[in-house]
Design an enzyme around this catalytic site. Structure first.
Site, PDB file in Angstrom:
ATOM      1  N   CYS A 174     -11.446   3.496  -1.814  1.00 40.76           N
ATOM      2  CA  CYS A 174     -10.206   3.993  -1.204  1.00 40.76           C
ATOM      3  C   CYS A 174     -10.068   3.327   0.157  1.00 40.76           C
ATOM      4  O   CYS A 174     -11.057   3.193   0.893  1.00 40.76           O
ATOM      5  CB  CYS A 174     -10.278   5.514  -1.051  1.00 40.76           C
ATOM      6  SG  CYS A 174      -8.887   6.216  -0.142  1.00 40.76           S
TER       7      CYS A 174
ATOM      8  N   GLU B 104      -6.310  10.842   8.282  1.00 39.24           N
ATOM      9  CA  GLU B 104      -4.909  10.833   8.722  1.00 39.24           C
ATOM     10  C   GLU B 104      -4.618  11.871   9.802  1.00 39.24           C
ATOM     11  O   GLU B 104      -3.584  11.814  10.451  1.00 39.24           O
ATOM     12  CB  GLU B 104      -3.973  11.008   7.514  1.00 39.24           C
ATOM     13  CG  GLU B 104      -4.142   9.861   6.531  1.00 39.24           C
ATOM     14  CD  GLU B 104      -2.934   9.594   5.661  1.00 39.24           C
ATOM     15  OE1 GLU B 104      -2.095  10.503   5.518  1.00 39.24           O
ATOM     16  OE2 GLU B 104      -2.838   8.471   5.120  1.00 39.24           O
TER      17      GLU B 104
ATOM     18  N   CYS C 166      -4.382  -1.171  -2.257  1.00 38.54           N
ATOM     19  CA  CYS C 166      -4.451   0.274  -2.476  1.00 38.54           C
ATOM     20  C   CYS C 166      -5.196   0.486  -3.789  1.00 38.54           C
ATOM     21  O   CYS C 166      -4.791  -0.049  -4.830  1.00 38.54           O
ATOM     22  CB  CYS C 166      -3.034   0.839  -2.574  1.00 38.54           C
ATOM     23  SG  CYS C 166      -2.934   2.585  -3.014  1.00 38.54           S
TER      24      CYS C 166
ATOM     25  N   HIS D 283      -9.030   4.274   2.935  1.00 40.14           N
ATOM     26  CA  HIS D 283      -9.333   5.043   4.148  1.00 40.14           C
ATOM     27  C   HIS D 283     -10.829   5.210   4.409  1.00 40.14           C
ATOM     28  O   HIS D 283     -11.225   5.546   5.511  1.00 40.14           O
ATOM     29  CB  HIS D 283      -8.722   6.443   4.045  1.00 40.14           C
ATOM     30  CG  HIS D 283      -7.232   6.484   4.197  1.00 40.14           C
ATOM     31  ND1 HIS D 283      -6.387   5.650   3.508  1.00 40.14           N
ATOM     32  CD2 HIS D 283      -6.437   7.277   4.965  1.00 40.14           C
ATOM     33  CE1 HIS D 283      -5.136   5.934   3.846  1.00 40.14           C
ATOM     34  NE2 HIS D 283      -5.126   6.920   4.720  1.00 40.14           N
TER      35      HIS D 283
ATOM     36  N   ASP E 193       0.850  -1.191   0.000  1.00 36.21           N
ATOM     37  CA  ASP E 193       0.000   0.000   0.000  1.00 36.21           C
ATOM     38  C   ASP E 193       0.885   1.240   0.000  1.00 36.21           C
ATOM     39  O   ASP E 193       2.072   1.163   0.323  1.00 36.21           O
ATOM     40  CB  ASP E 193      -0.913   0.005   1.236  1.00 36.21           C
ATOM     41  CG  ASP E 193      -1.777   1.266   1.310  1.00 36.21           C
ATOM     42  OD1 ASP E 193      -2.362   1.647   0.281  1.00 36.21           O
ATOM     43  OD2 ASP E 193      -1.846   1.896   2.386  1.00 36.21           O
ATOM     44  N   SER E 194       0.297   2.367  -0.338  1.00 28.59           N
ATOM     45  CA  SER E 194       1.019   3.631  -0.290  1.00 28.59           C
ATOM     46  C   SER E 194       1.428   4.000   1.142  1.00 28.59           C
ATOM     47  O   SER E 194       2.313   4.816   1.327  1.00 28.59           O
ATOM     48  CB  SER E 194       0.137   4.735  -0.871  1.00 28.59           C
ATOM     49  OG  SER E 194      -1.107   4.766  -0.193  1.00 28.59           O
TER      50      SER E 194
HETATM   51  N1  I24 Z   1      -4.946   6.892   9.947  1.00 31.60           N
HETATM   52  C1  I24 Z   1      -4.241   6.788   8.824  1.00 31.60           C
HETATM   53  N2  I24 Z   1      -3.050   7.385   8.620  1.00 31.60           N
HETATM   54  C2  I24 Z   1      -2.507   8.130   9.600  1.00 31.60           C
HETATM   55  C3  I24 Z   1      -4.434   7.647  10.913  1.00 31.60           C
HETATM   56  C4  I24 Z   1      -3.198   8.280  10.805  1.00 31.60           C
HETATM   57  N3  I24 Z   1      -2.947   8.949  11.965  1.00 31.60           N
HETATM   58  C5  I24 Z   1      -4.009   8.717  12.775  1.00 31.60           C
HETATM   59  N4  I24 Z   1      -4.910   7.936  12.145  1.00 31.60           N
HETATM   60  N5  I24 Z   1      -1.310   8.724   9.422  1.00 31.60           N
HETATM   61  O1  I24 Z   1      -4.714   6.015   7.806  1.00 31.60           O
HETATM   62  C6  I24 Z   1      -0.624   8.670   8.170  1.00 31.60           C
HETATM   63  C7  I24 Z   1       0.767   9.229   8.258  1.00 31.60           C
HETATM   64  N6  I24 Z   1       1.574   8.451   9.195  1.00 31.60           N
HETATM   65  C8  I24 Z   1       1.545   7.012   8.929  1.00 31.60           C
HETATM   66  C9  I24 Z   1       2.477   6.243   9.828  1.00 31.60           C
HETATM   67  O2  I24 Z   1       3.787   6.768   9.737  1.00 31.60           O
HETATM   68  C10 I24 Z   1       3.859   8.174  10.005  1.00 31.60           C
HETATM   69  C11 I24 Z   1       2.933   8.946   9.107  1.00 31.60           C
HETATM   70  C12 I24 Z   1      -5.848   5.186   8.026  1.00 31.60           C
HETATM   71  C13 I24 Z   1      -5.464   3.953   8.747  1.00 31.60           C
HETATM   72  C14 I24 Z   1      -6.450   2.895   8.583  1.00 31.60           C
HETATM   73  C15 I24 Z   1      -6.070   1.654   9.331  1.00 31.60           C
HETATM   74  C16 I24 Z   1      -6.209   7.508  12.661  1.00 31.60           C
HETATM   75  C17 I24 Z   1      -6.203   6.031  13.055  1.00 31.60           C
HETATM   76  C18 I24 Z   1      -5.414   5.562  14.116  1.00 31.60           C
HETATM   77  C19 I24 Z   1      -5.451   4.209  14.479  1.00 31.60           C
HETATM   78  C20 I24 Z   1      -6.253   3.316  13.758  1.00 31.60           C
HETATM   79  C21 I24 Z   1      -7.031   3.773  12.698  1.00 31.60           C
HETATM   80  C22 I24 Z   1      -6.982   5.132  12.362  1.00 31.60           C
HETATM   81  F1  I24 Z   1      -4.635   6.414  14.790  1.00 31.60           F
HETATM   82  F2  I24 Z   1      -7.693   5.580  11.351  1.00 31.60           F
HETATM   83  N1  DGL Z   2      -4.327   3.813  -0.294  1.00 30.84           N
HETATM   84  C1  DGL Z   2      -4.903   4.842  -1.143  1.00 30.84           C
HETATM   85  C2  DGL Z   2      -6.098   4.280  -1.916  1.00 30.84           C
HETATM   86  O1  DGL Z   2      -6.696   3.294  -1.555  1.00 30.84           O
HETATM   87  C3  DGL Z   2      -5.312   6.057  -0.347  1.00 30.84           C
HETATM   88  C4  DGL Z   2      -4.156   6.860   0.182  1.00 30.84           C
HETATM   89  C5  DGL Z   2      -3.292   7.448  -0.906  1.00 30.84           C
HETATM   90  O2  DGL Z   2      -3.745   8.324  -1.662  1.00 30.84           O
HETATM   91  O3  DGL Z   2      -2.142   7.034  -0.962  1.00 30.84           O
HETATM   92  O4  DGL Z   2      -6.476   4.828  -2.925  1.00 30.84           O
END
Ligand code: I24
Ligand code: DGL
Length: 274
Positions: free
Chosen positions: A183, A152, A73, A185, A10-11
C-alpha cells in the site's frame, strides 16, 4: 529518446511515495500525476467502482500525451492492471509484480507476508503472482484498514500508530521473513512496522521496486528523457483541493519545480475520444 512525461495515477496523494522514488532514481524524467482525492480512499470500495474510476484516470493521462502509465496505487493495480495493460499501446506498470518479485528474491524461508487495503488483500493478487513465480512459497496476507487513516490524520509517529501497528501485525510476527508493504501509505509507517516485525524481517516497498522496473522498461524501449533537454516542471492534478495537495507534495517531494491544479474529471473526459 522520448521526452514526453511519465503518467502516474493514484486514488489520492499516496502515489507520491512512488513519485519521490522516481525523482530519486530517475531525476531527469518528467512527471504528470493525477490523484483522485475527491473519491479516495479506494481501499474499502467495491471492485467495479475502482475499475470505473481508474479507467477515468487512465483516460485523463492519455490526453496528456504520456509515454508510459504507472498505476501508483496497489488497490487500483489489484483490480485493473491486467485490463488496462492489455488495452493500451504504451507500457503500463503496476506496483504489484515488482513487489512480488522483490519479495521472492529477498526471502530465505519462502514465508512471505503481504499487507494492504481490504481490496488488495481480498483480490489475493499478490499471492497469485508470488506462487506463479515461486510455487513453493507460503504467503500470509493481512488487511490493515486502520493504517491509511492513521497516516492521513498525520499520526504516523504517535503512540496510537504504535499500538495499532502492534495489534494489527501480531498474527504475522514470527511467521514470515519478508513482508511486502502493499500500500502506498505504508512506507510512512516503516520504522514502526520494522520494530514490530523485528529487525531481521526484510521489508519490501512495492513503490520503490516499481521504479526499478520503470527504469528497466525505459532502457528496453529506448525511451529515456534526454538529460540535455531543459527541465520541464512536473504537473500534478487532483480531483480534490489543489492547495492541500500542494501542501503535502511540497513537504514530501524534493525541492523541484511543480504545479498543482484541480481537475473535474468527468467534465474533462467529455473532450476525450477513446
Ligand atoms: N498523508 C496522506 N494523506 C493525507 C497525509 C495527509 N494529511 C497529512 N498527511 N491527506 O497520505 C489525505 C486527504 N487530503 C489529501 C489532499 O487533499 C485534501 C485531502 C500519505 C502521503 C504520502 C506522501 C501526512 C503527510 C504530510 C506530508 C507528507 C507526508 C505525509 F502532511 F504523510
Ligand atoms: N493508494 C492506495 C493503495 O496503495 C491506498 C489508499 C486508498 O485506499 O485509496 O492501496
Amino acid at each position: 529518446m522520448d521526452n514526453r512525461p511519465i503518467g502516474f495515477l493514484d486514488s489520492g496523494v499516496g502515489g507520491l511515495t512512488v513519485v519521490r522514488e522516481l525523482m530519486r532514481q530517475l531525476p531527469h524524467e518528467q512527471v504528470v500525476y493525477i490523484g483522485d482525492s475527491a473519491r479516495a480512499p479506494y481501499g474499502p470500495r467495491p471492485a467495479e467502482q475502482i475499475k470505473t474510476y481508474t479507467w477515468e484516470l487512465v483516460n485523463f493521462l492519455r490526453k496528456q500525451d504520456v509515454k508510459m502509465i504507472v498505476l501508483a496505487c496497489n488497490t487500483a493495480t489489484a483490480v485493473v492492471w491486467e485490463d488496462i495493460k492489455s488495452q493500451l499501446d504504451i507500457p503500463v506498470i503496476g506496483v504489484i509484480m515488482p513487489g512480488a518479485s522483490a519479495a521472492i528474491k529477498a526471502t530465505r524461508t519462502g514465508k512471505i507476508g503481504i499487507i494492504g487495503t481490504p481490496m488488495t488483500v481480498q483480490s489475493d493478487i499478490y499471492r497469485e503472482k508470488i506462487t506463479s513465480l515461486a510455487p513453493q512459497s507460503q504467503v500470509e496476507s493481512l488487511a490493515c484498514p486502520a493504517f491509511v487513516p492513521i497516516v492521513e490524520s498525520n499520526q504516523m509517529n504517535s503512540p496510537l500508530a504504535k499500538k495499532a501497528v502492534y495489534e494489527t501485525l501480531a498474527p504475522l510476527v514470527g511467521q514470515v521473513d519478508t513482508l511486502i508493504l502493499g500500500c502506498t501509505h505504508y512506507p510512512l509507517l516503516r520504522p514502526i512496522i520494522q520494530n514490530v516485525m523485528g529487525q531481521e524481517v526484510a521489508l519490501v516497498d512495492s513503490g520503490a521496486e516499481s521504479v526499478r522496473d520503470i527504469s528497466v522498461l525505459l532502457n528496453y524501449f529506448g525511451i529515456n528523457r534526454d538529460p540535455r533537454q531543459p527541465a520541464q516542471g512536473h504537473r500534478f492534478y487532483t480531483t480534490g483541493g489543489a492547495d492541500s495537495f500542494a501542501h503535502i507534495a511540497g513537504n514530501w517531494l524534493p525541492d523541484v519545480p511543480f504545479t498543482v491544479n484541480h481537475i473535474d474529471l468527468v467534465a474533462s473526459l467529455d473532450e476525450v475520444t477513446v
